[in-house]
Scaffold this active site. Sequence first.
Site: not given
Ligand SMILES: O=C[C@H](O)[C@H](O)COP(=O)(O)O
Length: 159
Positions: A74
């Site tokens: 992520c």
């Molecule tokens: O841990 C969460 C991840 O980084 C995600 O891809 C992004 O989350 P956000 O859009 O809430 O920042």
Amino acid sequence: MASKRWRMAIGSDVAGLAYKEMILADLQDDDRVESVRDLGVPASDPESESYGQVGIRLAELVAAGEIDRGVLICGTGIGMAISANKVPGVRATVAHDSFSAERSILSNNCQVLALGQRVIGPELARRLVKEWLGYEFDSSSPSNEKVVVITRYEERFAS
Ligand SMILES: O=C[C@H](O)[C@H](O)COP(=O)(O)O
């Protein structure tokens, strides 16, 4: 760890999609990988799910014994690691350096590596996954009894 062939899965949210596609291709070319399942998100609909849905889906495959290991990507890796760790029996971690990737296996017997596409560059991400696949936990090592503490705690809540 030359002979083992890992059954694997990979998943991402929209923030990790580019690395997911890149590392999926690496895993498909890696002789150590027996199989690799792409759990999304799909490039055709990258906003269809958030990290929690994908991370839990992959971790449930680990817990069910359908796969040995998984890679989750992520923005930071943090949301994926949190999500996967909610599934009993699964140990997931973010590791953005070589030593931590190694110890996540040799010390902690983690089945899931989470990476952050917004944190590290693509070549480091690819290298970490390659290195991580080369390690295997030794259940006769002194680290085992430390991991067992966590497993025993989880077992108190098993239905
Ligand atoms: O841990 C969460 C991840 O980084 C995600 O891809 C992004 O989350 P956000 O859009 O809430 O920042």
